[in-house]
Design a protein around this motif. Structure first.
Motif, PDB file in Angstrom:
ATOM      1  N   LYS A   1      17.278 -19.952 -23.131  1.00  0.00           N
ATOM      2  CA  LYS A   1      16.111 -19.874 -24.011  1.00  0.00           C
ATOM      3  C   LYS A   1      14.845 -20.348 -23.291  1.00  0.00           C
ATOM      4  O   LYS A   1      14.123 -21.229 -23.765  1.00  0.00           O
ATOM      5  N   VAL A   2      14.618 -19.786 -22.128  1.00  0.00           N
ATOM      6  CA  VAL A   2      13.439 -20.136 -21.339  1.00  0.00           C
ATOM      7  C   VAL A   2      12.832 -18.853 -20.775  1.00  0.00           C
ATOM      8  O   VAL A   2      13.531 -17.854 -20.593  1.00  0.00           O
ATOM      9  N   PRO A   3      11.528 -18.857 -20.488  1.00  0.00           N
ATOM     10  CA  PRO A   3      10.902 -17.656 -19.940  1.00  0.00           C
ATOM     11  C   PRO A   3      11.456 -17.325 -18.557  1.00  0.00           C
ATOM     12  O   PRO A   3      11.615 -18.208 -17.714  1.00  0.00           O
ATOM     13  N   ILE A   4      11.730 -16.059 -18.320  1.00  0.00           N
ATOM     14  CA  ILE A   4      12.252 -15.608 -17.026  1.00  0.00           C
ATOM     15  C   ILE A   4      11.336 -16.028 -15.870  1.00  0.00           C
ATOM     16  O   ILE A   4      11.787 -16.489 -14.827  1.00  0.00           O
TER      17      ILE A   4
ATOM     18  N   ILE B   1       6.387  -8.035   4.650  1.00  0.00           N
ATOM     19  CA  ILE B   1       5.931  -8.292   6.020  1.00  0.00           C
ATOM     20  C   ILE B   1       6.642  -9.549   6.504  1.00  0.00           C
ATOM     21  O   ILE B   1       6.624 -10.564   5.802  1.00  0.00           O
ATOM     22  N   PRO B   2       7.282  -9.531   7.660  1.00  0.00           N
ATOM     23  CA  PRO B   2       7.887 -10.765   8.184  1.00  0.00           C
ATOM     24  C   PRO B   2       6.869 -11.896   8.227  1.00  0.00           C
ATOM     25  O   PRO B   2       5.736 -11.718   8.658  1.00  0.00           O
ATOM     26  N   GLY B   3       7.286 -13.075   7.718  1.00  0.00           N
ATOM     27  CA  GLY B   3       6.389 -14.211   7.636  1.00  0.00           C
ATOM     28  C   GLY B   3       5.785 -14.379   6.252  1.00  0.00           C
ATOM     29  O   GLY B   3       5.113 -15.363   5.961  1.00  0.00           O
ATOM     30  N   MET B   4       6.079 -13.423   5.375  1.00  0.00           N
ATOM     31  CA  MET B   4       5.525 -13.444   4.021  1.00  0.00           C
ATOM     32  C   MET B   4       6.517 -14.098   3.064  1.00  0.00           C
ATOM     33  O   MET B   4       7.725 -14.086   3.292  1.00  0.00           O
ATOM     34  N   LYS B   5       6.000 -14.674   1.979  1.00  0.00           N
ATOM     35  CA  LYS B   5       6.868 -15.220   0.951  1.00  0.00           C
ATOM     36  C   LYS B   5       7.452 -14.095   0.104  1.00  0.00           C
ATOM     37  O   LYS B   5       6.764 -13.117  -0.181  1.00  0.00           O
ATOM     38  N   VAL B   6       8.704 -14.257  -0.280  1.00  0.00           N
ATOM     39  CA  VAL B   6       9.314 -13.343  -1.242  1.00  0.00           C
ATOM     40  C   VAL B   6       9.787 -14.175  -2.435  1.00  0.00           C
ATOM     41  O   VAL B   6      10.053 -15.373  -2.310  1.00  0.00           O
ATOM     42  N   ALA B   7       9.882 -13.543  -3.592  1.00  0.00           N
ATOM     43  CA  ALA B   7      10.269 -14.246  -4.818  1.00  0.00           C
ATOM     44  C   ALA B   7      11.543 -13.639  -5.377  1.00  0.00           C
ATOM     45  O   ALA B   7      11.768 -12.434  -5.274  1.00  0.00           O
ATOM     46  N   TRP B   8      12.381 -14.501  -5.971  1.00  0.00           N
ATOM     47  CA  TRP B   8      13.640 -14.006  -6.535  1.00  0.00           C
ATOM     48  C   TRP B   8      14.119 -14.918  -7.656  1.00  0.00           C
ATOM     49  O   TRP B   8      13.591 -16.024  -7.868  1.00  0.00           O
ATOM     50  N   ILE B   9      15.124 -14.429  -8.339  1.00  0.00           N
ATOM     51  CA  ILE B   9      15.824 -15.212  -9.361  1.00  0.00           C
ATOM     52  C   ILE B   9      17.301 -15.206  -9.018  1.00  0.00           C
ATOM     53  O   ILE B   9      17.869 -14.174  -8.658  1.00  0.00           O
TER      54      ILE B   9
ATOM     55  N   GLU C   1      18.162 -11.680  -7.043  1.00  0.00           N
ATOM     56  CA  GLU C   1      17.491 -10.415  -7.336  1.00  0.00           C
ATOM     57  C   GLU C   1      15.984 -10.633  -7.188  1.00  0.00           C
ATOM     58  O   GLU C   1      15.435 -11.597  -7.724  1.00  0.00           O
ATOM     59  N   PRO C   2      15.284  -9.758  -6.449  1.00  0.00           N
ATOM     60  CA  PRO C   2      13.836  -9.918  -6.283  1.00  0.00           C
ATOM     61  C   PRO C   2      13.123  -9.910  -7.630  1.00  0.00           C
ATOM     62  O   PRO C   2      13.511  -9.189  -8.547  1.00  0.00           O
ATOM     63  N   TYR C   3      12.058 -10.721  -7.709  1.00  0.00           N
ATOM     64  CA  TYR C   3      11.227 -10.751  -8.916  1.00  0.00           C
ATOM     65  C   TYR C   3       9.852 -10.195  -8.566  1.00  0.00           C
ATOM     66  O   TYR C   3       9.198 -10.676  -7.638  1.00  0.00           O
ATOM     67  N   ILE C   4       9.407  -9.181  -9.313  1.00  0.00           N
ATOM     68  CA  ILE C   4       8.106  -8.548  -9.073  1.00  0.00           C
ATOM     69  C   ILE C   4       7.300  -8.632 -10.362  1.00  0.00           C
ATOM     70  O   ILE C   4       7.702  -8.081 -11.387  1.00  0.00           O
ATOM     71  N   PRO C   5       6.165  -9.346 -10.352  1.00  0.00           N
ATOM     72  CA  PRO C   5       5.347  -9.474 -11.564  1.00  0.00           C
ATOM     73  C   PRO C   5       4.976  -8.097 -12.125  1.00  0.00           C
ATOM     74  O   PRO C   5       4.622  -7.182 -11.376  1.00  0.00           O
ATOM     75  N   GLY C   6       5.077  -7.981 -13.426  1.00  0.00           N
ATOM     76  CA  GLY C   6       4.700  -6.724 -14.068  1.00  0.00           C
ATOM     77  C   GLY C   6       5.848  -5.742 -14.190  1.00  0.00           C
ATOM     78  O   GLY C   6       5.746  -4.752 -14.922  1.00  0.00           O
ATOM     79  N   MET C   7       6.959  -5.986 -13.456  1.00  0.00           N
ATOM     80  CA  MET C   7       8.130  -5.111 -13.551  1.00  0.00           C
ATOM     81  C   MET C   7       9.213  -5.790 -14.379  1.00  0.00           C
ATOM     82  O   MET C   7       9.427  -7.003 -14.273  1.00  0.00           O
ATOM     83  N   GLU C   8       9.884  -5.009 -15.208  1.00  0.00           N
ATOM     84  CA  GLU C   8      10.939  -5.572 -16.045  1.00  0.00           C
ATOM     85  C   GLU C   8      12.087  -6.080 -15.184  1.00  0.00           C
ATOM     86  O   GLU C   8      12.529  -5.415 -14.249  1.00  0.00           O
ATOM     87  N   PHE C   9      12.575  -7.293 -15.509  1.00  0.00           N
ATOM     88  CA  PHE C   9      13.698  -7.879 -14.775  1.00  0.00           C
ATOM     89  C   PHE C   9      14.961  -7.623 -15.589  1.00  0.00           C
ATOM     90  O   PHE C   9      15.118  -8.123 -16.714  1.00  0.00           O
TER      91      PHE C   9
END
Length: 784
Positions: A659-662, A700-708, A720-728
């Motif tokens: 019960k928390v925001p993704i 790009i190598p050296g860049m931050k990536v986000a995931w859950i 799994e990668p997390y991309i703002p604006g895209m449904e997870f």
């Protein structure tokens, strides 16, 4: 008859040199007060270095070498005394490293590793803004509006001319590298205009050169141009036998140590590197940064299938490319890094590029080497000293855990610089005959016997900062200008201790760094002891600050008490102690460097929370951890300890139930080139990056990536990668996140006897101790 010179006021942007038939020419590139691009040329300056007490062998060898222009006997202070030295002047700056290596086999060598253009700047004592007297010449190879042969220089006050910035982006084939189009965005006179270059690839390359020459930008930017676009252009120009001549002398850009690029006359500042320096974001793609700053992103083009996209709709790809160039430019302007570096250039007396592409030790060099030269003090080579022991840090004073009220916070103004000034700490005053003895037993000469170079410089910088802060109040219309400069002075002042305590800096000595921190520890301990002898309860102390309870329980009297104590201690210690804030209440965990408090004064900070020692610093942290911490702290500061414990349990329970925001569960980390990892398959960040690439997303190598994290039960995490604006569409591993949140909150609740397992299982045993009455308040951490 008096000689009249023509002169130009110039803001220096870059400095370099060129070889010409009759010798070497130093080139200073910049912008005039009127906004014209200019290159200032100076002939006749030659490179040199010093030999310390050299044997006849090396002198005889050098005297027969035609590359040696001349040798002169001089006396320089080095390693505690004046020594006989020989100044060796060469014809060619690029040959200095070879002669340095030869000389080091025979004796100590001084000032032989200073870049040639910086040596010129030091010897002429140039600032970032100079008045150049000389004669205007034909342009020749230069693309600047003005070419001047200098006869003399004069330092002038700081000014910021209008700079032109060109941002570019390339779209090229994924199949064969062929360039389809180059998008251009140009910042000039407060406006952005966009263009594109199309046609045959060779034609595109030629048109790009012509555009650079015609537009004559001061700064070139783009998003990851250091790592991709400039490299690609270099390769494509080579393919056609063309020269990549985009410098203001039509020279090629040069890559430095595999990272950034340097260019004669223009500053290359990658917008991505600027983002990494100035912003701390979960994601660093152009799309993510643009959405964060502007609420808008890139156009909808599938970059992984760019060949097909180009065939299908060329105009759409061209607009996409121009938009990327525009976004990179707007990002650079929005974060204000150019203005920040211009201010640092002013206080370090450097061209803009040297500030951007040099380390902090070079900033200190700019002031210290000039001062050493004025006093005939030898300049050692970088990295000659090696730190033999770890320097002990600052003193931390803690007491029993609890809630404390009306806590005054006093901070020393620039403590380390102030201590260096007070005790005359410097490599030039370090002496066994010194009358100032540090707590470590190291001795320094008093100011009366020999004023240290570093204390002298720091005293001047401190005075300069006070003047700038005064001008901020007296001239509100230019407040931002003076504020930027005073911040730059502060950065430079605080840089001194870091380089002096390092193991590589040319003027470093482990006894100096250890003495500075030892004096600081003794000062704080002495102040705490004196306060406690007066019956004042000290609740915390750390390096350069002391926290103590006011005997009063109202704001007016506590302010007066704090002011009075700051003045008394400052007068006694001959260091400036500033009354910074009042915390009401203040919670001490009892552990080192762990506390939290609510600011009640000064008014502009009222209501803010100060948190130390609880910050989430793990590379795999996520927002929910800090949000949960803050909510629990709010309860504790309200005196509701029981409520804080219950809230901590409630948060952990809600996380476990999902019960928390993704978006509060997103983890991010930098990913290098995959080849740098021994076991890339086991790394969640690498796994996320590979999935992003498969999805056609930017990486790009050296860049931050986000995931859950979607499964943490096996030997390796499934993410799994997390991309703002895209449904997870995947379900997070809520058990994993619940344990992580429990681990975080237990760092707070463990003082009440509530550990991680207790939070996870919901056990009701609580040891409140003497933490006071509980108050009821609605939680700020209210998940649906």
């Amino acid at each position: 008859m008096r000689c009249l010179y023509v002169y130009w006021d110039v803001r220096l942007l870059t400095a370099s040199y060129s070889r010409e038939e009759d010798g070497v020419v130093v080139e200073l590139y910049g912008k005039t007060r009127e906004g014209k691009s200019i290159v200032v040329r100076y002939k006749g300056f030659k490179p040199y270095f010093y030999l310390v007490e050299p044997p006849s062998t090396i002198l005889e060898k050098f005297s027969q070498d035609p590359e040696i222009y001349k040798m002169e006997e001089v006396e320089l202070w080095h390693k505690g005394k004046v020594r006989k030295c020989v100044k060796v002047t060469l014809h060619s700056p690029w040959k200095t490293p070879r002669y340095r290596r030869e000389a080091l086999e025979f004796c100590d060598v001084l000032a032989a590793d200073i870049p040639f253009h910086q040596r010129f700047i030091y010897d002429f004592d140039l600032g970032s803004c100079v008045r150049v007297y000389g004669k205007e010449e034909e342009k020749g190879k230069y693309t600047t509006e003005l070419v001047v042969n200098a006869e003399k220089f004069e330092n002038i006050g700081d000014f910021k001319p209008p700079l032109k910035i060109l941002s570019f982006d390339i779209e090229n084939s994924m199949k064969n590298g062929r360039i389809f189009t180059i998008g251009i965005a140009i910042w000039e006179n407060g406006e952005i205009r966009k263009e594109s270059i199309e046609g045959d690839e060779k034609d595109i390359l030629w048109k790009f050169l012509e555009m650079i020459w015609k537009e004559d930008p001061d700064i070139i930017t783009g998003y990851n141009i250091d790592g991709y676009d400039l490299e690609l252009l270099s390769e494509r120009y080579k393919k056609y036998g063309m020269d990549f001549l985009i410098g203001r002398d039509k020279s090629k850009p040069q890559r430095i140590v595999g990272q950034f690029w340097r260019l004669h006359g223009r500053v290359i500042e990658d917008a991505w590197w600027a983002v990494k320096k100035e912003l701390r974001l979960k994601q660093e793609t152009l799309q993510a940064v643009a959405m964060h700053l502007f609420g808008e992103g890139k156009l909808d083009v599938d970059r992984t299938n760019i060949d097909e996209e180009w065939e299908k709709d060329k105009e759409k790809v061209i607009e996409y490319c121009k938009k990327d160039a525009e976004l990179a430019l707007r990002i650079l302007l929005q974060i204000g890094i150019i203005n920040k570096y211009l201010d640092l250039a002013t206080v370090t007396k450097f061209p803009l590029e040297d500030v951007i592409h040099s380390g902090t030790s070079t900033w200190v060099d700019s002031l210290l080497i000039r001062e050493a030269d004025r006093h005939n003090i030898g300049v050692p080579l970088q990295g000659q000293e090696r730190k033999s022991r770890k320097i002990e840090g600052g003193y931390v004073h803690t007491i029993e855990p609890g809630l404390y009220h009306w806590v005054c916070v006093l901070d020393f103004k620039s403590m380390y610089p102030s201590i260096i000034i007070k005790y005359n700490i410097c490599f030039t005053t370090l002496s066994k005959d010194g009358d100032i003895v540090s707590p470590t037993g190291v001795r320094f000469l008093s100011k009366e016997k020999r004023e240290g170079l570093i204390p002298k410089l720091l005293a001047e910088l401190m005075k300069k900062r006070d003047e700038l802060k005064r001008k901020m109040k007296e001239d509100p219309d230019n407040r931002d200008y003076y504020n930027g400069l005073q911040k730059a002075v502060k950065i430079l002042m605080n840089t001194f201790y870091g380089v002096l305590a390092s193991s590589f800096y040319r003027f470093t000595n482990p006894d100096i760094g250890a003495s500075i921190t030892a004096f600081a520890r003794d000062t704080i301990k002495r102040i705490i002891a004196e306060l406690e002898s007066e019956g004042i309860k000290v609740v915390y102390g750390d390096t350069d600050s002391v926290f103590f309870q006011s005997p009063y329980e109202d704001l007016e009297n506590t302010i007066e008490f704090g002011m009075r104590k700051a003045e008394e201690i400052s007068r006694r210690e001959k260091l400036i102690l500033e009354f910074e804030k009042i915390l009401e209440p203040f919670f001490s965990h009892g552990a080192k460097k762990r506390y939290v408090g609510r600011i009640i004064w000064p008014d502009e900070e009222k209501g803010n929370m100060v948190v130390r020692g609880y910050e989430i610093r793990r590379t795999d942290s996520f927002d929910l951890q800090s949000e949960a911490q803050r909510a629990v702290f709010e309860k504790i500061l309200d005196g509701d300890i029981q409520g804080a414990i219950e809230l901590a349990r409630e948060i952990v329970s809600k996380v476990r139930a999902g019960k928390v925001p993704i978006e509060s569960l997103v983890i991010s980390r930098t990913v290098k080139d995959f080849k740098f990892y021994k076991n890339p398959d086991s790394m969640p960040n690498v796994q996320a990056a590979r999935k992003l690439i498969k999805m056609g997303q930017e990486f790009i190598p050296g860049m931050k990536v986000a995931w859950i994290v979607v499964n943490a039960r096996g030997s390796k995490q499934d993410v799994e990668p997390y991309i703002p604006g895209m449904e997870f569409n995947r379900k997070p591993d809520y058990r994993y996140y619940a344990r992580r949140v429990a681990e975080t909150l237990a760092r707070i609740t463990d003082v009440f006897g509530v550990d991680e397992e207790n939070l996870l299982t919901g056990s009701r045993q609580i040891s409140l101790g003497a933490f006071g009455k509980e108050k009821k308040k609605k939680t700020l951490f209210d998940f649906e």
